[in-house]
Write a protein that holds these residues in place. Sequence first.
Motif, PDB file in Angstrom:
ATOM      1  N   ILE A   1     -30.154  47.435 -31.198  1.00 41.89           N
ATOM      2  CA  ILE A   1     -30.568  46.874 -29.807  1.00 41.89           C
ATOM      3  C   ILE A   1     -30.344  45.277 -30.085  1.00 41.89           C
ATOM      4  N   ASP A   2     -30.910  44.747 -31.212  1.00 43.15           N
ATOM      5  CA  ASP A   2     -30.945  43.125 -31.118  1.00 43.15           C
ATOM      6  C   ASP A   2     -29.387  42.721 -31.280  1.00 43.15           C
ATOM      7  N   ASN A   3     -28.694  43.632 -32.141  1.00 38.29           N
ATOM      8  CA  ASN A   3     -27.067  43.142 -32.234  1.00 38.29           C
ATOM      9  C   ASN A   3     -26.163  43.261 -31.155  1.00 38.29           C
ATOM     10  N   ILE A   4     -26.721  44.319 -30.264  1.00 43.32           N
ATOM     11  CA  ILE A   4     -25.958  44.210 -29.075  1.00 43.32           C
ATOM     12  C   ILE A   4     -26.401  43.270 -27.914  1.00 43.32           C
ATOM     13  N   ARG A   5     -27.759  42.982 -28.096  1.00 46.02           N
ATOM     14  CA  ARG A   5     -27.878  41.865 -27.234  1.00 46.02           C
ATOM     15  C   ARG A   5     -27.354  40.540 -27.560  1.00 46.02           C
ATOM     16  N   ASP A   6     -27.262  40.549 -28.934  1.00 48.18           N
ATOM     17  CA  ASP A   6     -26.597  39.069 -29.326  1.00 48.18           C
ATOM     18  C   ASP A   6     -25.178  39.099 -29.071  1.00 48.18           C
ATOM     19  N   THR A   7     -24.583  40.210 -29.166  1.00 50.04           N
ATOM     20  CA  THR A   7     -23.059  40.451 -29.228  1.00 50.04           C
ATOM     21  C   THR A   7     -22.346  40.232 -27.912  1.00 50.04           C
ATOM     22  N   ILE A   8     -23.119  40.663 -26.876  1.00 55.17           N
ATOM     23  CA  ILE A   8     -22.788  40.883 -25.615  1.00 55.17           C
ATOM     24  C   ILE A   8     -22.363  39.395 -24.937  1.00 55.17           C
ATOM     25  N   THR A   9     -21.012  39.243 -24.395  1.00 52.06           N
ATOM     26  CA  THR A   9     -20.828  38.091 -23.621  1.00 52.06           C
ATOM     27  C   THR A   9     -20.734  38.484 -22.327  1.00 52.06           C
ATOM     28  N   TYR A  10     -21.473  37.818 -21.536  1.00 53.40           N
ATOM     29  CA  TYR A  10     -21.454  38.305 -20.075  1.00 53.40           C
ATOM     30  C   TYR A  10     -20.660  37.344 -19.125  1.00 53.40           C
ATOM     31  N   ILE A  11     -19.901  37.959 -18.760  1.00 54.03           N
ATOM     32  CA  ILE A  11     -18.960  36.854 -17.930  1.00 54.03           C
ATOM     33  C   ILE A  11     -19.194  37.174 -16.453  1.00 54.03           C
ATOM     34  N   GLU A  12     -19.222  35.892 -15.819  1.00 55.00           N
ATOM     35  CA  GLU A  12     -19.403  35.853 -14.270  1.00 55.00           C
ATOM     36  C   GLU A  12     -18.116  36.475 -13.789  1.00 55.00           C
ATOM     37  N   LEU A  13     -17.942  37.411 -12.899  1.00 54.03           N
ATOM     38  CA  LEU A  13     -16.792  37.905 -12.038  1.00 54.03           C
ATOM     39  C   LEU A  13     -16.230  36.680 -11.122  1.00 54.03           C
ATOM     40  N   ASN A  14     -15.217  36.058 -11.618  1.00 49.17           N
ATOM     41  CA  ASN A  14     -14.547  34.956 -10.922  1.00 49.17           C
ATOM     42  C   ASN A  14     -13.701  35.538  -9.546  1.00 49.17           C
ATOM     43  N   VAL A  15     -14.424  35.484  -8.450  1.00 53.38           N
ATOM     44  CA  VAL A  15     -13.711  35.924  -7.169  1.00 53.38           C
ATOM     45  C   VAL A  15     -12.806  34.952  -6.743  1.00 53.38           C
ATOM     46  N   ASN A  16     -11.607  34.869  -7.506  1.00 46.96           N
ATOM     47  CA  ASN A  16     -10.326  34.072  -7.168  1.00 46.96           C
ATOM     48  C   ASN A  16      -9.427  34.622  -6.255  1.00 46.96           C
ATOM     49  N   GLN A  17      -8.236  34.196  -6.149  1.00 41.49           N
ATOM     50  CA  GLN A  17      -7.105  34.687  -5.599  1.00 41.49           C
ATOM     51  C   GLN A  17      -6.677  35.872  -6.179  1.00 41.49           C
ATOM     52  N   GLU A  18      -6.490  35.795  -7.651  1.00 44.64           N
ATOM     53  CA  GLU A  18      -6.197  36.939  -8.500  1.00 44.64           C
ATOM     54  C   GLU A  18      -6.969  38.034  -8.002  1.00 44.64           C
ATOM     55  N   PHE A  19      -8.418  38.001  -8.074  1.00 49.19           N
ATOM     56  CA  PHE A  19      -9.391  38.966  -7.976  1.00 49.19           C
ATOM     57  C   PHE A  19      -9.049  39.558  -6.453  1.00 49.19           C
ATOM     58  N   MET A  20      -9.054  38.702  -5.344  1.00 50.79           N
ATOM     59  CA  MET A  20      -8.714  39.300  -4.000  1.00 50.79           C
ATOM     60  C   MET A  20      -7.399  40.063  -3.937  1.00 50.79           C
ATOM     61  N   ASN A  21      -6.202  39.467  -4.714  1.00 55.24           N
ATOM     62  CA  ASN A  21      -5.070  40.251  -4.583  1.00 55.24           C
ATOM     63  C   ASN A  21      -5.163  41.787  -5.240  1.00 55.24           C
ATOM     64  N   ARG A  22      -5.843  41.763  -6.239  1.00 51.76           N
ATOM     65  CA  ARG A  22      -6.187  43.035  -6.903  1.00 51.76           C
ATOM     66  C   ARG A  22      -7.038  43.995  -5.958  1.00 51.76           C
ATOM     67  N   PHE A  23      -8.071  43.325  -5.377  1.00 54.33           N
ATOM     68  CA  PHE A  23      -8.765  44.109  -4.538  1.00 54.33           C
ATOM     69  C   PHE A  23      -7.940  44.586  -3.031  1.00 54.33           C
ATOM     70  N   SER A  24      -7.213  43.752  -2.898  1.00 52.82           N
ATOM     71  CA  SER A  24      -6.520  44.079  -1.728  1.00 52.82           C
ATOM     72  C   SER A  24      -5.309  45.451  -2.186  1.00 52.82           C
ATOM     73  N   ALA A  25      -4.897  45.483  -3.384  1.00 50.20           N
ATOM     74  CA  ALA A  25      -3.978  46.601  -3.679  1.00 50.20           C
ATOM     75  C   ALA A  25      -4.689  47.575  -3.945  1.00 50.20           C
ATOM     76  N   ALA A  26      -6.042  47.649  -4.487  1.00 49.38           N
ATOM     77  CA  ALA A  26      -6.945  48.636  -4.770  1.00 49.38           C
ATOM     78  C   ALA A  26      -7.414  49.333  -3.610  1.00 49.38           C
ATOM     79  N   LYS A  27      -7.417  48.599  -2.183  1.00 49.51           N
ATOM     80  CA  LYS A  27      -7.884  49.201  -1.117  1.00 49.51           C
ATOM     81  C   LYS A  27      -6.776  50.586  -0.714  1.00 49.51           C
ATOM     82  N   PHE A  28      -5.813  50.651  -1.466  1.00 47.94           N
ATOM     83  CA  PHE A  28      -4.869  51.775  -1.040  1.00 47.94           C
ATOM     84  C   PHE A  28      -5.320  52.975  -1.898  1.00 47.94           C
ATOM     85  N   LEU A  29      -4.776  54.074  -1.450  1.00 44.07           N
ATOM     86  CA  LEU A  29      -5.293  55.275  -2.136  1.00 44.07           C
ATOM     87  C   LEU A  29      -4.049  56.015  -2.729  1.00 44.07           C
ATOM     88  N   PRO A  30      -4.002  56.045  -4.141  1.00 46.29           N
ATOM     89  CA  PRO A  30      -4.987  55.717  -4.775  1.00 46.29           C
ATOM     90  C   PRO A  30      -4.901  53.998  -5.317  1.00 46.29           C
TER      91      PRO A  30
END
Lengths: 517, 517
Positions: free
Chosen positions: B472-501
Amino acid sequence: MNNNNSGWLKTVSLPSPTLQNNTADADRLIRALKTRLNTDAIDIDLDLLRRLPDLIRKSNYTVRCLLFKDRQRWLIVNVTHSQENNSIVGLAVDLGTTKVVGRLLNLSTGQIIADSSFDNPQLSIGPDILTRIHFADQEGGLERLNKLIIQGLNSMIAELCRSCKLATDDIYLLSIAGNTAMTHLFMGLNPHWLIREPYIPVTNRPGLVKAVELGIKANPLARAMIFPNVGSYFGGDLIAGILFSGLNRNEDTAILVDVGTNAEVVIGNKKWLIACAGAAGPALEGGVTRMGMMAGPGVINKVAIDPADYQFTFQTIGGLPPKGICGSGLIDLAASFFLSGMIDIRGKLVPSQCGRRLTEKDGIQHIIVVPASESGTGTDLTISQADLDSLIRSKAAMYTIIATITSSVGIAPKDLATFYVAGTFGTYINPESAISIGMLPDLPQDSYKPLGNSSLGGATMALRSYEFLEEIDNIRDTITYIELNVNQEFMNRFSAAKFLPHTDPTLFPSVKVWSKQ
Amino acid sequence: MNNNNSGWLKTVSLPSPTLQNNTADADRLIRALKTRLNTDAIDIDLDLLRRLPDLIRKSNYTVRCLLFKDRQRWLIVNVTHSQENNSIVGLAVDLGTTKVVGRLLNLSTGQIIADSSFDNPQLSIGPDILTRIHFADQEGGLERLNKLIIQGLNSMIAELCRSCKLATDDIYLLSIAGNTAMTHLFMGLNPHWLIREPYIPVTNRPGLVKAVELGIKANPLARAMIFPNVGSYFGGDLIAGILFSGLNRNEDTAILVDVGTNAEVVIGNKKWLIACAGAAGPALEGGVTRMGMMAGPGVINKVAIDPADYQFTFQTIGGLPPKGICGSGLIDLAASFFLSGMIDIRGKLVPSQCGRRLTEKDGIQHIIVVPASESGTGTDLTISQADLDSLIRSKAAMYTIIATITSSVGIAPKDLATFYVAGTFGTYINPESAISIGMLPDLPQDSYKPLGNSSLGGATMALRSYEFLEEIDNIRDTITYIELNVNQEFMNRFSAAKFLPHTDPTLFPSVKVWSKQ
């Protein structure tokens, strides 16, 4: 050293949190302190966690932390605004069987604020430890003994704080030095096995305990460091005494003697420590001679006899009319009797030398020390042959213990660099007198160092630096406790030491009888 | 492994004390345990010290010790006679915002005794964490929230013990896994800064706390291990989930997804762990569609449409008449709509394919999932275009988060060895449906592993072995938490993912629309 950062108080500035550095408050504080203290183990309590977020924000990420140490682990005891001027106070306690002494000190400067003492309320159960331990076996007995000492301490704390214009909440750290039995009663630990072979304490290392768990009324966050012990008969008070004397830091081999009903003796240097305890007999405390009593107002603590006219001069504690005589006075008296020829080398009264001072009561010879006309009791203060015999047994036991322990490490008593004498006995004793009767070895007088209340002294040191806490653990772990083996050799030594000063006068070259006999 | 000596229970035989070996009781015990556990740091509480001497003598120096571990330090929680058969029980707790689940287990065998759950009584203050944190700012608010959860737990403990014929005093260890906010409210820590930039918890590592200090009614000696957190948005429940999944022990890179209002995602293997969380939108929990609700009796959790006759078949939890539909049912439904051509790749209803199921309410198109005649509510259960749009936003967010985190570590979603899905969502979800709508990557179906209540699972493991505590301690110390950067690339991915599939069907080779359109 900046006062604000001396000892237990550390002011640290924390990096302000950001999205990139979002470590929690406690972890941020601990990380800064780990770097500062160069340690890997710092704990913080739930109580403090609950107050931490507001505190560090109100103080704009610069906080003053009060830390304490328990072996390898640091503990954050309190956190305040860096500019806060609240008193941060420690209480050192000498937890004596008869008397308890407390001392307040300022934890940021290490300065002593005030001392106070009270009679151990357990005296109402029994004057000696043995009686109390038997009482503890009764239903509710231990609880009663524990409550007595805790309530006594709490009253003293309240009174001491009031007189110093402090709040009991200002006390954050305590250090408690007592003998092993008193420490058990103080902690509510069963003392039953302390006095039964093979004499096992509940714990050798009580460590750091929350004051509230002990029932002590100080700050709710306060911690008490309870001195460790080596065994049932070698307690935290003696470890505190060693720390205070510096015996364990000396290059040269020295000895420390603490005399009560038992004589506790430690010999050693920075490399090794050997301890033993032996019954010194009761002659050196109150209760034996009808005029024998503990040091206190009106008690004779110094006596001299003028070689010219055999006049007695004495000094009493507080300068009051004499009411009795304590151990150190008794030793002076015996030394004067011996040097003046009033007693012989066996300690027997020599009537021809005693003159009008000799009297007889109930068929036993007495020497009048203070006639009724001058005494504070309205009766003659006298010393009997039986009192002298008792003192001589005690002095012989004392010398034999010293001779045995020095011999066990292969040195002669005269090779001791320093001779520390602890307690009230050490404060009042005249080494010249003790040497004259062969109680203490014939060392240069400046080898003798009275320590005063060394238990309180050591307890005070423990609140001044974590280096002393480490030293305490080291002392405990270094001490080899030896049982005095009362064999034929011991008995031979004892028989030789029953003479004044000894059967072998070459051991006491400085002792010169001035009687013209 | 001898059961009696598994995990936290160690039976040790101490050498009997003698004059030559007069170590104190506690030190004798600690010495034996140090050898046994190969450690240097073992602590014992004052409460236990007070009972120790009788205990070890009555059991003739062979005792059974219950130990627990806090980072490098072992703690003796209890000592009993080696032959005592009293139950030694642990309680694992999943401290959910909505539901709290407790599990009793036998600490000597590790076997589960019973589970129980209750609605978090803080729901009376507010259904979501945000409302509660604002409430905590009121005078007495935090105390009230804390009391609610502690009383709730105490009631559950009492009831659970009664039903298992155990005493609450039989509980000696607890492990508590909750999100960071719930953990704060449970510990009485101020949650104010959790929701304010830069989102700072009071502590990342609560560690071991006395149950009594928390107000929990278990054995007075009991200790609670509170799971650590990585930050305000990555709590102990997720660390417990990682532990339970084994993600951190895998050679191959795998992913763990926990879906609620937020989707929490961890990717990694035995060498590294990267985590992020993103708003998945509320479509996957109750509250959005008028028929959308949390998994519970009568809720549709599986739906299929027969390609031959377009008949709907569904399954409800408990087999009761349908009252609503939960996230997994909604995904099934959307997948079936899409595969059958009832919705197009934009997720828009295709009236020509919907036939008589299409209806209009308040000017909005709906599909009747369950006609009033068959429903448990007496009204039609329907899905509107708006509901579908909402689901598609959620599924697009989910896929985008997965695509972003895998891309950030330089792998493609299809290269994931295992895809762990936590929680109720994971239990009910049909991976085929989720793949069909492009919510989850197109991995072989057996790559998907539902974990069930992984928070409770991890909390249970923490009570089984100290190796898991280290993990448990190792997991906690190992995790790198990243903030999702909602940039243009993210928005492009999101737009593409709004289609089925997806706009790129080569990412979903297994998805075959069977509509004859």
